[in-house]
Enzyme design. Structure first.
Site, PDB file in Angstrom:
ATOM      1  N   CYS A 181     -18.281  -7.513  31.179  1.00 25.95           N
ATOM      2  CA  CYS A 181     -19.583  -6.875  31.038  1.00 25.95           C
ATOM      3  C   CYS A 181     -20.135  -7.200  29.657  1.00 25.95           C
ATOM      4  CB  CYS A 181     -19.462  -5.370  31.281  1.00 25.95           C
ATOM      5  SG  CYS A 181     -18.310  -4.563  30.172  1.00 25.95           S
TER       6      CYS A 181
ATOM      7  N   ASN B 242     -12.509  -3.550  32.280  1.00 19.43           N
ATOM      8  CA  ASN B 242     -13.518  -4.485  32.781  1.00 19.43           C
ATOM      9  C   ASN B 242     -14.255  -5.104  31.592  1.00 19.43           C
ATOM     10  OD1 ASN B 242     -15.610  -5.853  33.941  1.00 19.43           O
ATOM     11  ND2 ASN B 242     -16.619  -4.042  34.793  1.00 19.43           N
TER      12      ASN B 242
ATOM     13  N   LYS C 294      -9.729  -7.348  33.078  1.00 20.68           N
ATOM     14  CA  LYS C 294     -10.418  -7.973  34.219  1.00 20.68           C
ATOM     15  C   LYS C 294     -11.335  -9.077  33.723  1.00 20.68           C
ATOM     16  CE  LYS C 294     -12.932  -7.282  38.439  1.00 20.68           C
ATOM     17  NZ  LYS C 294     -13.410  -6.317  39.414  1.00 20.68           N
TER      18      LYS C 294
ATOM     19  N   ASN D 161     -25.141  -8.776  43.670  1.00 18.23           N
ATOM     20  CA  ASN D 161     -25.495  -7.408  43.333  1.00 18.23           C
ATOM     21  C   ASN D 161     -25.870  -7.316  41.868  1.00 18.23           C
ATOM     22  OD1 ASN D 161     -23.539  -5.672  41.544  1.00 18.23           O
ATOM     23  ND2 ASN D 161     -22.204  -7.043  42.719  1.00 18.23           N
TER      24      ASN D 161
ATOM     25  N   ILE E 154     -10.850 -12.212  40.281  1.00 17.75           N
ATOM     26  CA  ILE E 154     -11.973 -12.463  39.380  1.00 17.75           C
ATOM     27  C   ILE E 154     -13.064 -11.411  39.595  1.00 17.75           C
ATOM     28  CG2 ILE E 154     -11.628 -14.940  39.283  1.00 17.75           C
ATOM     29  CD1 ILE E 154     -13.872 -15.289  41.355  1.00 17.75           C
ATOM     30  N   ASN E 155     -13.860 -11.240  38.570  1.00 15.14           N
ATOM     31  CA  ASN E 155     -15.114 -10.522  38.741  1.00 15.14           C
ATOM     32  C   ASN E 155     -16.108 -11.471  39.414  1.00 15.14           C
ATOM     33  OD1 ASN E 155     -17.217  -8.541  38.369  1.00 15.14           O
ATOM     34  ND2 ASN E 155     -15.992  -7.737  36.679  1.00 15.14           N
TER      35      ASN E 155
ATOM     36  N   SER F  52     -12.940  -2.643  42.145  1.00 13.82           N
ATOM     37  CA  SER F  52     -13.831  -1.772  41.387  1.00 13.82           C
ATOM     38  C   SER F  52     -15.281  -1.978  41.818  1.00 13.82           C
ATOM     39  CB  SER F  52     -13.683  -2.072  39.897  1.00 13.82           C
ATOM     40  OG  SER F  52     -14.555  -1.250  39.152  1.00 13.82           O
TER      41      SER F  52
ATOM     42  N   THR G  98     -16.023  -6.716  48.583  1.00 12.19           N
ATOM     43  CA  THR G  98     -17.187  -6.810  49.454  1.00 12.19           C
ATOM     44  C   THR G  98     -16.853  -6.641  50.933  1.00 12.19           C
ATOM     45  OG1 THR G  98     -18.108  -8.305  47.814  1.00 12.19           O
ATOM     46  CG2 THR G  98     -19.188  -8.257  49.940  1.00 12.19           C
TER      47      THR G  98
HETATM   48  C1  LIG Z   1     -21.604  -3.911  44.604  1.00  9.09           C
HETATM   49  C2  LIG Z   1     -20.515  -4.347  43.674  1.00  9.09           C
HETATM   50  C3  LIG Z   1     -20.248  -3.599  42.522  1.00  9.09           C
HETATM   51  C4  LIG Z   1     -19.244  -3.993  41.653  1.00  9.09           C
HETATM   52  N1  LIG Z   1     -18.979  -3.223  40.554  1.00  9.09           N
HETATM   53  C5  LIG Z   1     -17.937  -3.560  39.739  1.00  9.09           C
HETATM   54  C6  LIG Z   1     -17.577  -2.725  38.641  1.00  9.09           C
HETATM   55  O1  LIG Z   1     -18.155  -1.677  38.415  1.00  9.09           O
HETATM   56  N2  LIG Z   1     -16.548  -3.128  37.854  1.00  9.09           N
HETATM   57  C7  LIG Z   1     -15.840  -4.270  38.082  1.00  9.09           C
HETATM   58  O2  LIG Z   1     -14.895  -4.565  37.359  1.00  9.09           O
HETATM   59  N3  LIG Z   1     -16.156  -5.068  39.131  1.00  9.09           N
HETATM   60  C8  LIG Z   1     -17.184  -4.737  39.956  1.00  9.09           C
HETATM   61  N4  LIG Z   1     -17.482  -5.540  41.029  1.00  9.09           N
HETATM   62  C9  LIG Z   1     -16.698  -6.761  41.253  1.00  9.09           C
HETATM   63  C10 LIG Z   1     -15.569  -6.528  42.261  1.00  9.09           C
HETATM   64  O3  LIG Z   1     -14.658  -5.566  41.795  1.00  9.09           O
HETATM   65  C11 LIG Z   1     -14.825  -7.840  42.534  1.00  9.09           C
HETATM   66  O4  LIG Z   1     -14.249  -8.287  41.323  1.00  9.09           O
HETATM   67  C12 LIG Z   1     -15.715  -8.924  43.081  1.00  9.09           C
HETATM   68  O5  LIG Z   1     -16.697  -8.377  43.926  1.00  9.09           O
HETATM   69  C13 LIG Z   1     -14.966  -9.997  43.861  1.00  9.09           C
HETATM   70  O6  LIG Z   1     -14.270  -9.460  44.960  1.00  9.09           O
HETATM   71  P1  LIG Z   1     -14.882  -9.422  46.458  1.00  9.09           P
HETATM   72  O7  LIG Z   1     -15.384 -10.793  46.769  1.00  9.09           O
HETATM   73  O8  LIG Z   1     -13.744  -8.981  47.318  1.00  9.09           O
HETATM   74  O9  LIG Z   1     -15.991  -8.418  46.433  1.00  9.09           O
HETATM   75  C14 LIG Z   1     -18.489  -5.158  41.917  1.00  9.09           C
HETATM   76  C15 LIG Z   1     -18.764  -5.903  43.063  1.00  9.09           C
HETATM   77  C16 LIG Z   1     -19.752  -5.511  43.942  1.00  9.09           C
HETATM   78  C17 LIG Z   1     -20.012  -6.351  45.160  1.00  9.09           C
END
Ligand SMILES: Cc1cc2nc3c(=O)[nH]c(=O)nc-3n(C[C@H](O)[C@H](O)[C@H](O)COP(=O)(O)O)c2cc1C
Ligand SMILES: Cc1cc2nc3c(=O)[nH]c(=O)nc-3n(C[C@H](O)[C@H](O)[C@H](O)COP(=O)(O)OP(=O)(O)OC[C@H]3O[C@@H](n4cnc5c(N)ncnc54)[C@H](O)[C@@H]3O)c2cc1C
Ligand SMILES: Cc1cc2nc3c(=O)[nH]c(=O)nc-3n(C[C@H](O)[C@H](O)[C@H](O)COP(=O)(O)OP(=O)(O)OC[C@H]3O[C@@H](n4cnc5c(N)ncnc54)[C@H](O)[C@@H]3O)c2cc1C
Ligand SMILES: Cc1cc2nc3c(=O)[nH]c(=O)nc-3n(C[C@H](O)[C@H](O)[C@H](O)COP(=O)(O)O)c2cc1C
Ligand code: FES
Ligand code: FES
Lengths: 328, 288, 328, 288
Positions: free
Chosen positions: A133, A130, A170, A73, A196-197, A25, A272
């Site tokens: 938040c 999610n 989440k 971010n 994880i978030n 997400s 990412t």
């Molecule tokens: C730019 C950005 C925006 C994100 N926005 C959301 C979001 O709107 N909702 C959510 O549940 N997670 C959000 N995430 C978290 C990602 O879904 C993910 O849980 C987290 O980045 C870890 O995974 P990764 O290391 O593969 O990015 C966001 C991550 C990034 C980098």
């Protein structure tokens, strides 16, 4: 690798997926921007950016800072609101034939419920809630940091949402005991858990001598956090072994994805890494399949949580496989 | 203004064909037919830096110029790199024959007038780069073109020779007077607009310069199309890091992604004073 | 850089340091192994590996796994016990003229108290109380994850320790609210706070298909965790602005160290970076000094917590400086 | 056995003087006078990998051989690299003239007999490397030396030519029989010990091999000095990641750091069966 083909289909509760690789997400918008790079219908699924009831501008810029093997971010859930999302994004995904996980976020329990209702009849395969938040009703404390607030949201969403659509909670890693939160949301009716978030982080800009992000703190993602994500998947798999997990955090390759599967995830989200390599999710499907085959697994499902088995149990599994494992 | 349907961006591995030092900048020529094919002036390329096992996760963006879809340097792209931090320094250590992982062309190009119209092009530092192919296109359309290039100091000027070759003449400014006239690009801009009877200004450079160029154009009641440089995590529109507050046709301001809805914007629509804030009247500000 | 000299002396409560760079506990043993590379007396101080009452073998191998921009370790506090430590290690440090921070760890409050007593008359400048270790009396929950357990240890150690020696509580980031824990240990009498200890992580070995570490989970350190560490320092500085902080987590360069100072640390510890570059701590002193000078600071103390000031307050500071700032 | 006081390790930048492919291995010759100066056979060097901005934080260790403190290749060191993961692959992409960030010499060298005694040297794979300078020293002392080198397959053999040049002859084994006799290094070991009347065995190679060599030596009532390869985070003794359960003179077993108290140990003191566990009788096990 000329390895035997592995059955890589999987499921997240009642959601059946031909392969276990989804987007994360907020890291793939609603899929459309990735379609120049690959056919989004080929993925396990697209997880859309968390949507809220109303349009939302999100935080001020700068919204990102690169960090060693990661990034911070602070987007602040910028989005068009659920109505526009349904009309444009969900429609596009449906027409594209993509399996779709809709992520929702709310300021309070009522907003989560309203979202679940608004999305009741919409085409989707899974609802990701999610709860990482801030809860405006509790001094902005993140829902998933508080078992009671998390429980309240999940049970309310479970009641309000279409019963045919599984809901996943989440979770954030920024808690003292993630297994405890996982048990709480499981009891509240979550059909599975996404984790994880991002981790809360901060960078100081050495030119301005102030925090680099407009939002001061931000969410840390990318390979830097992978060991923390794997630990959370491991602990949550032990806390609620019957629940399917959607694992994520720093996945860049099929090998990384395999670690999450072995630790207990039924499927994975790639976040990412997409920024670095827009084709990462589709590449990871093939890599994961090869890695499983090379280790003698005949199906992905057999590998889920495999690292929790003793060496003896592991050996017994491979002994029982008819296919000759390659490279073991 | 025309709005062509563009071929989408591609991801490809390009071999470095040439590396040339130009003052404080380094120009790269890379064989990348997929990127070159779709290119229009104003677009950029996002390059993976640091190689395998790097700690630098995000691509770096560079404005494209000198793209040769056919002819002698068939399928090559050119861009210019200024040393900044780890990513650009890694790029500057690359040599002829090395390969780069590219995604492009990205972003919305400079909108072109339907017919020939007089235009002033204003470049600051390496911001001149995307204006060079733009000048060629405009001239080919039969437009009158003037160009002003500026920088803090002579060694930070870019493209004044190419501009001269393409257009015939060029006005140069430097903050410290080490080349051309001392001062800012906006100093000679009003007279250039007036002399030419310009109907449009195109610009690329630092944010402060773009804002000032927009104001001069506005004072002459003509549009300025400017290419901005926002910090970008993805470059392809999926992450929402690169937003600017932009007013749209019906007066509503939104946070708009500068990677896919920009980097080229009508300067008059960017809410310059509000960059880095969330203005209260922004669409969705009350949803926060 | 031919920049004006900056006064980089600092203090951690009553402990005065000529410069703000120390080693991190567990990353420099008791200093001796670093002496082929530089004079340990030149550092702000040596922080020794957490010592317990009895000799301790620590965990089984493998004890480390490299991760992107970080590493996991599960040493399990291997050590010779406090008597041998005093006789050999502390003696050597004293003879070397090194400023010394002794880190202690215990299975329960009584062991912490016994350590504080045993060390009462020993030559040292500061006592770091590593409460980021498991409490055997509470199902192995880490002391610093529980405000009550943390408070109990800190107040008991404060009473038992030599009153002339400041005590710092060392906190783990693996908590829901680190500001809350910080306030608790501050009220319990901590003279300052060291942060952060490692994050709990896990890696799966794709050859054995089991956790890579003998101890299953391990502690994540290195640049990967720097944004989390900076966020913790930021939050704790806001929670207890009057307490001095010893900041650490992924510091490799003077620029990294400066971020910690600006976020609110009075001094920094360099941990994992020593494994990559044994001379890192001494190099960072010079780099930090240059970075301060280049930004127009006349003393390190002025920079502590500077990123919390508004742009106007910052501008006022620089306007009042007589020295012309270089590069601003 | 003598135990010299050694000059401590140094950190220095060394320029690559030569890179040579040898079967599946690559031999590096690096100008590093500081490391070369203190070197004794059995010691190793720890090398930073990945360059600036790398995500690989830890140094990689390599056994030293061919150290030339004087003479033609003055102040050079040699080591051999086998491709494994990101770090060794990065090293294998280095070229002549590139520089490496080195820390060494590290570790305790092979203990040397006070007088000349017959010795058998046993190397597995690249484990032969540190035995080459050891053979030279032993021969210079007037000791009778035999050497057995083995590997899984011919291309993984290392140093059999150099060994032959130094000692005059060498026994080769491979698991698959692609070179020398089929089988393990421990197959010809007993007869070599007996033929030579060996009073000591030296070995370097995989853990399983070292253990087996130790058992053969034990059966002949002679000591085996073996150089182990444990995963090391720091290499200089500050982190405690590299420990092995080792029995000391008075029978107490401890976790001992293989970087500063090893990598060379008396095989009879290593509790091979307990590696990877915490045996209940280990010093401090009850303190956990
Ligand atoms: C730019 C950005 C925006 C994100 N926005 C959301 C979001 O709107 N909702 C959510 O549940 N997670 C959000 N995430 C978290 C990602 O879904 C993910 O849980 C987290 O980045 C870890 O995974 P990764 O290391 O593969 O990015 C966001 C991550 C990034 C980098
Ligand atoms: C559309 C666009 C076009 C550009 N065109 C050019 C060009 O033609 N020539 C050129 O030299 N540079 C150009 N830049 C700027 C260039 O992308 C940055 O200088 C570069 O990303 C810095 O990376 P670094 O690792 O060297 O610096 P670091 O400061 O170490 O980078 C850290 C992070 O910040 C980002 N960042 C830093 N500076 C900038 C910046 N000025 N703009 C955007 N992101 C930044 C980086 O991408 C990276 O993610 C352009 C940027 C954009 C967005
Ligand atoms: C004392 C000593 C001497 C050595 N001598 C040689 C030699 O002469 N030639 C040679 O080719 N190799 C030698 N090795 C092994 C060499 O250090 C590893 O192959 C190398 O570290 C692998 O790094 P990588 O990034 O390629 O592999 P990766 O598997 O990606 O490394 C990941 C991490 O694990 C560690 N690691 C992986 N394999 C080993 C291993 N076998 N031993 C110790 N740590 C490991 C790495 O150092 C790194 O920290 C020696 C190791 C030690 C401890
Ligand atoms: C191998 C290793 C051993 C450690 N041992 C201890 C310890 O005994 N006591 C302690 O308080 N912290 C210990 N730490 C944590 C460090 O002191 C430090 O808090 C952490 O590593 C973050 O800093 P860094 O990223 O600079 O390493 C250890 C860290 C490592 C890597
Ligand atoms: S950089 Fe990601 S949306 Fe623009
Ligand atoms: S590798 Fe750090 S103590 Fe041996």
């Amino acid at each position: 690798m000329g390895t035997p083909t592995v059955d890589i289909s999987t499921s997240l509760a009642s959601f059946e997926l031909p392969n276990p690789v989804l987007t994360a997400s907020g890291c793939a918008a609603a899929g459309r921007e990735l379609s120049p790079f690959f056919d989004v219908a080929e993925l396990g699924g697209i997880v859309t950016k968390s949507i809220m009831m109303k349009p939302r501008s999100g935080r001020s810029t700068p919204r990102m800072a690169e960090t060693p093997s990661g990034m911070l971010n602070s987007i602040g859930l910028q989005g068009p609101g659920v109505d526009s999302f349904i009309e444009h994004d969900l429609k596009w995904l449906h027409e594209s034939g993509a399996r779709t996980v809709v992520s929702i976020a709310g300021h309070n329990t009522d907003e989560f419920v309203a979202l679940a209702r608004r999305l009741y009849d919409q085409p989707m395969d899974l609802l990701e809630v999610n709860i990482s938040c801030p809860n405006v009703e509790n001094r902005g404390q993140v829902f998933a940091c508080d078992a009671i607030a998390a429980t309240r949201v999940i049970s309310a969403v479970r009641r309000a949402a279409n019963p045919n659509v599984p809901i996943f909670a989440k979770l954030t890693p920024d808690v003292t005991d993630i297994g405890y939160i996982a048990r709480a949301v499981a009891e509240a009716g979550a059909d599975g858990i996404s984790l994880i978030n991002t981790l809360l982080g901060l960078v100081i800009d050495l030119d301005t001598l102030r925090p680099a992000l407009g939002g001061v703190t931000g969410g840390l993602s990318g390979p830097a956090i992978r060991p923390v994500a794997l630990r959370c998947v491991w602990q949550v798999h032990q806390a609620v072994p019957h629940l399917p997990l959607l694992g994520m955090g720093g996945i860049k390759t099929g090998k990384d994805a395999l670690q999450f599967i072995l630790a207990g995830a039924s499927a994975v989200s790639v976040g990412t890494a997409v920024f670095h390599d827009p084709t990462a999710p589709i590449r990871i499907i093939a890599e994961l399949s090869d890695e499983l085959a090379a280790r003698g697994f005949s199906s992905l499902r057999d590998a889920i949580g495999f690292a929790h088995l003793s060496s003896e149990q592991q050996a017994a599994y491979f002994a029982a496989q008819t296919a000759v494992p390659v490279g073991r | 203004m025309t709005s062509d349907v563009l071929p989408g961006p591609v991801q490809e591995t390009g071999e470095i064909f040439d590396v040339t030092r130009l003052g404080e900048y380094t120009q790269f020529t890379v064989v990348a037919p997929g990127v070159a094919r779709g290119f229009k002036p104003g677009q950029f390329v996002a390059i993976a830096v640091g190689g395998r096992d790097t700690s630098m996760l995000l691509r770096r963006s560079f404005a494209l110029y000198g793209v040769q879809p056919g002819a002698e340097f068939a399928g090559t792209i050119q861009f210019v790199v200024a040393a900044k931090g780890g990513g650009t320094e890694w790029l500057l250590r690359r040599q002829i024959g090395d390969t780069l992982d590219l995604v492009g062309p990205l972003g919305v190009p400079f909108p072109l007038p339907r017919a020939s119209v007089p235009a002033v092009l204003v470049g600051g530092g390496y911001g001149t780069a995307p204006l060079l192919p733009l000048a060629q296109v405009l001239l080919a359309q039969g437009s009158d073109v003037e160009m002003i290039v500026g920088a803090a100091t002579a060694s930070r000027l870019f493209g004044e020779m190419q501009a001269k070759r393409i257009i015939g003449k060029v006005t140069v400014t430097t903050d410290d007077g080490t080349a051309g006239q001392r001062g800012w690009v906006t100093d000679p801009l009003p007279s250039a607009i007036e002399r030419l009877g310009a109907e449009i200004v195109y610009a690329c450079g630092p944010m402060g310069m773009l804002r000032a160029v927009g104001e001069v154009a506005g004072a002459h009641a003509i549009p300025a199309q400017v290419a901005v440089e926002e910090s970008m995590a993805c470059g392809i529109g999926v992450c929402m890091t690169c937003v600017l507050p932009v007013r749209d046709g019906d007066g509503v301001s939104r946070f708009v992604r500068s990677c896919v809805e920009g980097p080229v914007f009508d300067a008059g629509r960017i809410r310059w004073a509000d960059v880095g804030t969330v203005p209260a009247d922004l669409f969705g500000a009350d949803g926060n």
